[in-house]
Scaffold this motif. Sequence first.
Motif, short mmCIF file in Angstrom:
data_model
loop_
_atom_site.label_atom_id
_atom_site.label_comp_id
_atom_site.label_asym_id
_atom_site.label_seq_id
_atom_site.Cartn_x
_atom_site.Cartn_y
_atom_site.Cartn_z
N UNK A 10 2.70 -35.98 -43.86
CA UNK A 10 1.31 -36.37 -43.66
C UNK A 10 0.50 -35.09 -43.43
N UNK A 11 -0.42 -34.74 -44.35
CA UNK A 11 -1.16 -33.49 -44.21
C UNK A 11 -2.08 -33.45 -42.99
N UNK A 12 -2.37 -34.60 -42.40
CA UNK A 12 -3.23 -34.64 -41.22
C UNK A 12 -2.43 -34.64 -39.91
N UNK A 13 -1.13 -34.73 -40.01
CA UNK A 13 -0.28 -34.72 -38.82
C UNK A 13 0.01 -33.29 -38.39
N UNK A 14 0.20 -33.10 -37.11
CA UNK A 14 0.53 -31.79 -36.56
C UNK A 14 2.06 -31.63 -36.59
N UNK A 15 2.57 -30.75 -37.47
CA UNK A 15 4.02 -30.55 -37.51
C UNK A 15 4.50 -29.80 -36.27
N UNK A 16 5.68 -30.15 -35.80
CA UNK A 16 6.29 -29.48 -34.66
C UNK A 16 7.78 -29.30 -34.92
N UNK A 17 8.35 -28.30 -34.30
CA UNK A 17 9.80 -28.16 -34.38
C UNK A 17 10.43 -29.31 -33.59
N UNK A 18 11.55 -29.78 -34.08
CA UNK A 18 12.27 -30.84 -33.40
C UNK A 18 12.78 -30.34 -32.05
N UNK A 19 13.04 -31.27 -31.17
CA UNK A 19 13.54 -30.92 -29.84
C UNK A 19 14.81 -30.08 -29.95
N UNK A 20 14.84 -28.99 -29.22
CA UNK A 20 16.00 -28.11 -29.22
C UNK A 20 15.94 -27.00 -30.26
N UNK A 52 5.18 -19.45 -38.31
CA UNK A 52 4.45 -18.85 -37.20
C UNK A 52 3.19 -19.64 -36.87
N UNK A 53 2.68 -20.41 -37.83
CA UNK A 53 1.48 -21.21 -37.62
C UNK A 53 1.78 -22.61 -37.11
N UNK A 54 3.05 -22.99 -37.07
CA UNK A 54 3.45 -24.29 -36.54
C UNK A 54 3.50 -24.14 -35.02
N UNK A 55 2.37 -24.45 -34.38
CA UNK A 55 2.22 -24.19 -32.96
C UNK A 55 1.95 -25.44 -32.13
N UNK A 93 16.30 -31.92 -40.28
CA UNK A 93 16.15 -32.34 -38.89
C UNK A 93 15.53 -31.31 -37.98
N UNK A 94 15.05 -30.21 -38.54
CA UNK A 94 14.49 -29.12 -37.73
C UNK A 94 13.00 -29.28 -37.46
N UNK A 95 12.31 -30.09 -38.26
CA UNK A 95 10.87 -30.22 -38.15
C UNK A 95 10.46 -31.67 -38.17
N UNK A 96 9.43 -31.96 -37.41
CA UNK A 96 8.78 -33.29 -37.43
C UNK A 96 7.41 -33.06 -38.04
N UNK A 97 7.24 -33.58 -39.27
CA UNK A 97 5.97 -33.30 -39.97
C UNK A 97 5.25 -34.58 -40.34
#
Length: 97
Positions: A10-20, A52-55, A93-97
Amino acid sequence: MTTETPAHINPERVPTLARGYRLQHDKVRNLWLIQAPERALVLEGAAPEIMKLVDGSRTANTIIETLVAQYDAPHDLIAQDVYTLFADLTQKGALRA
């Protein structure tokens, strides 16, 4: 040519690294990695600059626009790189996008 967004990104969602998982620079080998317990993913090419921009505050669209402005590169090329990386890291499984 317009780059299509993968169905699960989803281009409007904020991607984050998965827990851990965390972004880390290995100074000895001069590599960027996504580190997790008993696992490391080496980032190559444009991937470190993208990650680096996934903050936790920027959407995928904002990340793309930031990179387009920073590198004065075609939007479709940057979007394709970002969506390909996000799809790959999501599948691993490393990113939630």
